[in-house]
Motif scaffolding. Structure first.
Motif, mmCIF file in Angstrom:
data_model
loop_
_atom_site.group_PDB
_atom_site.id
_atom_site.type_symbol
_atom_site.label_atom_id
_atom_site.label_comp_id
_atom_site.label_asym_id
_atom_site.label_seq_id
_atom_site.Cartn_x
_atom_site.Cartn_y
_atom_site.Cartn_z
ATOM 1 N N TRP A 228 -19.197 3.498 -1.368
ATOM 2 C CA TRP A 228 -17.989 2.098 -1.642
ATOM 3 C C TRP A 228 -16.612 2.873 -1.640
ATOM 4 C CZ3 TRP A 228 -17.832 -2.631 -0.209
ATOM 5 C CH2 TRP A 228 -16.709 -3.059 -0.948
ATOM 6 N N ASN B 14 -11.812 -6.363 -5.445
ATOM 7 C CA ASN B 14 -13.478 -7.393 -6.078
ATOM 8 C C ASN B 14 -13.493 -7.967 -7.482
ATOM 9 O OD1 ASN B 14 -12.635 -5.799 -8.430
ATOM 10 N ND2 ASN B 14 -14.216 -4.608 -8.423
ATOM 11 N N PRO C 262 -12.932 -11.998 -2.385
ATOM 12 C CA PRO C 262 -12.963 -10.432 -2.038
ATOM 13 C C PRO C 262 -13.751 -10.028 -0.144
ATOM 14 C CG PRO C 262 -13.858 -11.345 -4.652
ATOM 15 C CD PRO C 262 -13.455 -12.161 -3.553
#
Length: 545
Positions: A23, A183, A297
């Motif tokens: 990620w 996030n 996000p």
């Protein structure tokens, strides 16, 4: 069935592990791609341009176009603007500085992002400093646009503020792009602001002010859906409390003679909060704040605005935003000033000389007013011819004012004289005079406009006072022609009328030379008109004229 579920669960866990493990790499790759794409579309300099703003700070970005030298600090605010098509003063080759930041004077513009303190506090906007890929930028001759992006990254939020300059334009587009790469959601808004010291030091003024002239307007203005145009003087803001209103905002502006700084919203689609207040002891601030926007996000949000920094050009400004041309202060007779300027501008497009244009417009005005002024001078001439009869009536009925008044009125009716007709031409001329004055001192086109010989600025006073002196001479001639030849010319009253032109011309010493030129041509026309009327009256029966 259970074995199939177990296999599916294992595959899902493995896939999740790979995603989570990569990620950060994917996240950084996305940010880098965004920045690389923007940089690839921009042009920058490797070396500092010659003769650009001196004594510049290390953390400042310099920009040169065909209209500006601009200094932008690392917070994304414009600190200094020099206009390349205008000089500070006549016979001074220093470029006119509109925005500046000094210890005794501040004139600054800024806009950017503000966070919502109540919700989604991500500590984004504290101590932010932009970075860009060069210190010096220039709009080259073969370019029509110059894009300069400023970047700021914090807590996985990417903020890009892009300045877009266009060749031949004083309008700067400023785009703000926010990329939420974290996030959790964020809530941010947008603001634009102009700050200026309420007192401008004498050395920064366009010209010297004196008590004999009307001072130009200094203050703020704005336009909204409900209020087309509203302005406040600095003196009023210093006295009043802070001003706040919520409406669909078109623009906000800081006003002064000839030049202005204006924040313009290109999309008239949402309500904003406009505020006007006093900062510190003498700094006036006008700005607007947008509503707060929720950015989820992985999403982005764009804020767009435009900034006009430069001269007040009505033809262009009226096309940029409604009522923006009202920032030009034409005084209480604005409609007449605009009409005169349009006519003057049309004449200038033909003769290419503002002084000659003023002469022509003066002649046009006098020709249009000729029927009224002719009646005025005929009335004066007839009253002079009737003085012997009036004197006889005065000797005969002087002790009885009622009978004397009736005899005078009867005499005027018999000779078709209206003694008040002289006031009509005066009443009509005064609005034209005032409208022309406001037009001359507020039209950027006439700033430092040359005429002939020593007259190098029609918007400013005659440096040698030749025009005011010549104007007083024309007034003496008019007084001489208007004098009653049947009266005793050695009387104190007859001599006093020659003193009036000198007293009157004293007030014209500091008026714009273009206005004095108008009055001189107006007087010359009056002299010729009076001579013509006297010629007709000497060759005809004055009662039939």
């Amino acid at each position: 069935m259970n074995s199939k579920n177990n296999i599916f669960l294992i595959i899902f866990c493995l896939f999740s592990f790979i995603i989570l493990n990569n990620w950060k790499k994917i996240h950084n790759y996305t940010k880098n791609n965004i920045i690389k794409k923007i940089i690839s579309n921009s042009v920058f300099l490797e070396k500092k341009p010659k003769n650009i703003i001196k004594n510049i700070k290390k953390d400042t970005i310099l920009v040169k176009t065909d209209k500006f030298y601009i200094s932008i600090n690392n917070n994304g605010g414009i600190e200094q603007v020099k206009l390349l098509n205008f000089f500070e003063k006549l016979h001074n080759k220093k470029f006119f500085t509109l925005l500046r930041k000094k210890s005794n004077f501040v004139y600054q513009v800024n806009n950017g992002i503000i966070k919502n303190e109540r919700n989604y506090d991500v500590d984004f906007y504290k101590n932010n400093k932009f970075f860009t890929y060069s210190k010096f930028f220039i709009l080259k001759k073969n370019q029509t646009k110059l894009k300069i992006p400023f970047f700021f990254i914090k807590n996985n939020i990417l903020y890009i503020k892009t300045f877009i300059f266009t060749k031949g334009s004083y309008l700067i587009k400023i785009n703000h792009s926010l990329f939420n790469l974290c996030n959790k959601p964020i809530s941010l808004g947008f603001f634009s602001e102009i700050n200026k010291s309420s007192i401008t030091p004498q050395k920064y003024l366009n010209k010297k002010h004196n008590n004999m002239t009307i001072k130009t307007f200094d203050g703020v203005a704005f336009s909204t859906n409900k209020i087309n145009f509203k302005k406040y003087k600095f003196s009023d803001i210093l006295k009043k409390k802070n001003i706040h209103l919520n409406d669909y905002t078109r623009w906000i502006a800081m006003l002064q003679q000839y030049f202005t700084a204006v924040w313009i919203l290109p999309h008239f689609s949402e309500k904003n909060t406009i505020y006007i207040n006093k900062k510190n002891t003498n700094i006036i601030s006008i700005g607007f704040k947008s509503p707060y926007y929720l950015i989820l996000p992985g999403q982005k949000h764009n804020f767009k605005s435009q900034l006009w920094i430069g001269p007040k050009i009505p033809k262009i400004m009226s096309k940029i935003s409604p009522f923006l041309d009202l920032t030009i202060d034409y005084g209480i007779l604005g409609f007449l000033s605009k009409l005169l300027f349009q006519l003057l501008n049309f004449i200038f497009s033909i003769v290419n000389n503002w002084g000659l244009s003023i002469i022509i417009i003066t002649l046009i005005i006098r020709i249009l007013l000729y029927p009224l002024s002719e009646k005025q001078y005929i009335t004066i001439a007839k009253m002079n011819f009737l003085q012997p009869e009036i004197q006889k009536m005065k000797e005969k009925y002087g002790n009885n004012k009622e009978i004397f008044s009736k005899k005078i009125i009867s005499l005027y009716k018999e000779n078709n004289i209206n003694p008040f007709s002289g006031f009509f031409i005066f009443i009509i001329q005064m609005p034209i005079f005032l409208a022309l004055y406001y037009m001359l001192i507020n039209s950027i086109e006439l700033r430092h406009a040359k005429f002939l010989f020593w007259i190098q600025d029609l918007s400013s006073e005659d440096p040698y006072y030749i025009l005011p002196i010549f104007m007083s001479l024309t007034m003496i001639v008019i007084q001489y022609l208007s004098q009653n030849k049947y009266e005793n010319n050695n009387s104190i009253q007859s001599k006093f009328i020659y003193i009036i032109p000198f007293v009157f011309s004293f007030f014209f010493l500091w008026l714009p030379s273009g206005l004095v030129l108008y009055y001189i041509i107006n007087n010359i026309f009056t002299i010729l008109q009076q001579k013509w009327i006297m010629y007709k009256m000497n060759n005809k029966n004055y009662k039939n004229i």
